[in-house]
Design a protein around this motif. Structure first.
Motif, mmCIF file in Angstrom:
data_model
loop_
_atom_site.group_PDB
_atom_site.id
_atom_site.type_symbol
_atom_site.label_atom_id
_atom_site.label_comp_id
_atom_site.label_asym_id
_atom_site.label_seq_id
_atom_site.Cartn_x
_atom_site.Cartn_y
_atom_site.Cartn_z
ATOM 1 N N SER A 1 -16.058 -2.345 -7.205
ATOM 2 C CA SER A 1 -14.898 -3.135 -7.642
ATOM 3 C C SER A 1 -13.934 -2.267 -8.460
ATOM 4 N N ARG A 2 -14.480 -1.346 -9.253
ATOM 5 C CA ARG A 2 -13.606 -0.422 -9.987
ATOM 6 C C ARG A 2 -12.832 0.452 -9.005
ATOM 7 N N LYS A 3 -13.501 0.876 -7.940
ATOM 8 C CA LYS A 3 -12.855 1.723 -6.934
ATOM 9 C C LYS A 3 -11.737 0.954 -6.217
ATOM 10 N N ARG A 4 -11.988 -0.329 -5.880
ATOM 11 C CA ARG A 4 -10.960 -1.157 -5.232
ATOM 12 C C ARG A 4 -9.750 -1.308 -6.154
ATOM 13 N N GLU A 5 -10.010 -1.557 -7.436
ATOM 14 C CA GLU A 5 -8.923 -1.717 -8.397
ATOM 15 C C GLU A 5 -8.115 -0.419 -8.506
ATOM 16 N N MET A 6 -8.820 0.720 -8.534
ATOM 17 C CA MET A 6 -8.147 2.010 -8.622
ATOM 18 C C MET A 6 -7.254 2.232 -7.405
ATOM 19 N N HIS A 7 -7.759 1.903 -6.205
ATOM 20 C CA HIS A 7 -6.967 2.071 -4.985
ATOM 21 C C HIS A 7 -5.754 1.143 -4.986
ATOM 22 N N ALA A 8 -5.912 -0.064 -5.512
ATOM 23 C CA ALA A 8 -4.781 -1.006 -5.590
ATOM 24 C C ALA A 8 -3.708 -0.458 -6.522
ATOM 25 N N LEU A 9 -4.126 0.115 -7.648
ATOM 26 C CA LEU A 9 -3.160 0.696 -8.581
ATOM 27 C C LEU A 9 -2.488 1.926 -7.967
ATOM 28 N N GLN A 10 -3.257 2.737 -7.228
ATOM 29 C CA GLN A 10 -2.665 3.897 -6.554
ATOM 30 C C GLN A 10 -1.661 3.447 -5.500
ATOM 31 N N ASP A 11 -1.944 2.322 -4.840
ATOM 32 C CA ASP A 11 -1.015 1.798 -3.839
ATOM 33 C C ASP A 11 0.296 1.380 -4.506
ATOM 34 N N ILE A 12 0.206 0.739 -5.663
ATOM 35 C CA ILE A 12 1.424 0.389 -6.409
ATOM 36 C C ILE A 12 2.158 1.676 -6.781
ATOM 37 N N GLY A 13 1.403 2.683 -7.227
ATOM 38 C CA GLY A 13 2.005 3.978 -7.556
ATOM 39 C C GLY A 13 2.704 4.596 -6.357
ATOM 40 N N ARG A 14 2.076 4.499 -5.177
ATOM 41 C CA ARG A 14 2.676 5.043 -3.941
ATOM 42 C C ARG A 14 3.998 4.335 -3.642
ATOM 43 N N GLN A 15 4.018 3.014 -3.838
ATOM 44 C CA GLN A 15 5.258 2.259 -3.623
ATOM 45 C C GLN A 15 6.345 2.702 -4.606
ATOM 46 N N LEU A 16 5.945 2.979 -5.843
ATOM 47 C CA LEU A 16 6.912 3.454 -6.843
ATOM 48 C C LEU A 16 7.500 4.800 -6.424
ATOM 49 N N VAL A 17 6.639 5.696 -5.925
ATOM 50 C CA VAL A 17 7.078 7.031 -5.531
ATOM 51 C C VAL A 17 8.079 6.958 -4.375
ATOM 52 N N GLU A 18 7.955 5.942 -3.528
ATOM 53 C CA GLU A 18 8.842 5.803 -2.367
ATOM 54 C C GLU A 18 10.193 5.164 -2.719
ATOM 55 N N LEU A 19 10.354 4.697 -3.955
ATOM 56 C CA LEU A 19 11.609 4.053 -4.344
ATOM 57 C C LEU A 19 12.717 5.077 -4.554
ATOM 58 N N SER A 20 13.954 4.618 -4.375
ATOM 59 C CA SER A 20 15.107 5.448 -4.711
ATOM 60 C C SER A 20 15.196 5.541 -6.238
ATOM 61 N N PRO A 21 15.875 6.577 -6.761
ATOM 62 C CA PRO A 21 16.016 6.686 -8.225
ATOM 63 C C PRO A 21 16.658 5.439 -8.855
ATOM 64 N N GLU A 22 17.631 4.837 -8.148
ATOM 65 C CA GLU A 22 18.293 3.647 -8.684
ATOM 66 C C GLU A 22 17.312 2.493 -8.832
ATOM 67 N N ARG A 23 16.496 2.279 -7.808
ATOM 68 C CA ARG A 23 15.517 1.187 -7.873
ATOM 69 C C ARG A 23 14.437 1.491 -8.908
ATOM 70 N N LEU A 24 14.006 2.737 -8.956
ATOM 71 C CA LEU A 24 12.942 3.107 -9.884
ATOM 72 C C LEU A 24 13.351 2.808 -11.325
ATOM 73 N N ARG A 25 14.620 3.039 -11.664
ATOM 74 C CA ARG A 25 15.098 2.772 -13.030
ATOM 75 C C ARG A 25 15.018 1.285 -13.374
ATOM 76 N N LYS A 26 15.006 0.410 -12.370
ATOM 77 C CA LYS A 26 14.971 -1.039 -12.618
ATOM 78 C C LYS A 26 13.554 -1.567 -12.821
ATOM 79 N N VAL A 27 12.557 -0.715 -12.599
ATOM 80 C CA VAL A 27 11.165 -1.164 -12.711
ATOM 81 C C VAL A 27 10.700 -1.015 -14.159
#
Length: 195
Positions: free
Chosen positions: A27-53
């Motif tokens: 379950s810790r591993k699943r949670e870690m992967h979910a957080l990494q997935d959110i991180g991956r989505q953040l990395v794919e954002l444009s600088p303008e969108r990233l500033r709004k997060v």
């Protein structure tokens, strides 16, 4: 044999049951992967969108670093680091903002369709650049023309639509920049110190 369980005879066992067991390794591993997935989505954002997060500065800096990495292994390690940083914060506000960006709202869907139409019209007729210039005075028209030529070549040669996607990204960033400026102007109009 006595019909009662050990818990009935030993009150200490009841107290132990009151403490939840720590989360399992899986379950810790699943949670870690979910957080990494959110991180991956953040990395794919444009600088303008990233500033709004809404996020801590340390996480923002880590995401910006990941966006600069071109080597797969360096980016992978940075995504792991971002996941580690996210374990120390509440990811709900970040996820809510990502949901808004991903077209969860009807307004976002409508905006996306409008930008897709504008891109298609521009690909079919270069004269649409005049409408883009009027709507977005800060647009780099030369860059957009180059992207259009590249998108047409990609289509002719059956290549992946890199330039086609880039046109959409540029138009989206221009619209978000214009919306941000409109918000700032509206804020200035309602500034009580200026009254």
């Amino acid at each position: 044999m006595h019909p009662h369980s050990d818990a009935d005879r030993n009150p200490q066992l009841d107290e132990d049951d009151a403490y939840p067991e720590p989360p399992s390794k899986s379950s810790r591993k699943r949670e870690m992967h979910a957080l990494q997935d959110i991180g991956r989505q953040l990395v794919e954002l444009s600088p303008e969108r990233l500033r709004k997060v809404p996020m801590p500065e340390e996480l923002y800096d880590a995401v910006r670093d990941a966006q600069r990495f071109t080597k797969h292994e360096a980016r992978r390690r940075q995504l792991q680091y971002i996941g580690k940083l996210m374990r120390a914060i509440d990811p709900a506000p970040i996820q809510a903002q990502l949901d808004a960006f991903n077209g969860v709202s009807a307004a976002e869907v409508a905006k996306q369709h409008r930008l897709e139409r504008l891109r298609s019209d521009f690909i079919e007729d270069e004269k649409v650049i005049a409408a883009i210039a009027e709507a977005f005075p800060g647009a780099d028209l030369q860059y957009l023309r180059t992207l259009r030529r590249n998108a047409l070549k990609e289509r002719e040669q059956n290549k992946p639509p890199k330039a086609f996607r880039e046109i959409f990204r540029v138009l989206r960033d221009l619209e978000e920049g214009a919306a941000g400026e409109a918000d700032e102007t509206a804020d200035d109009d309602h500034d009580p110190e200026q009254a």
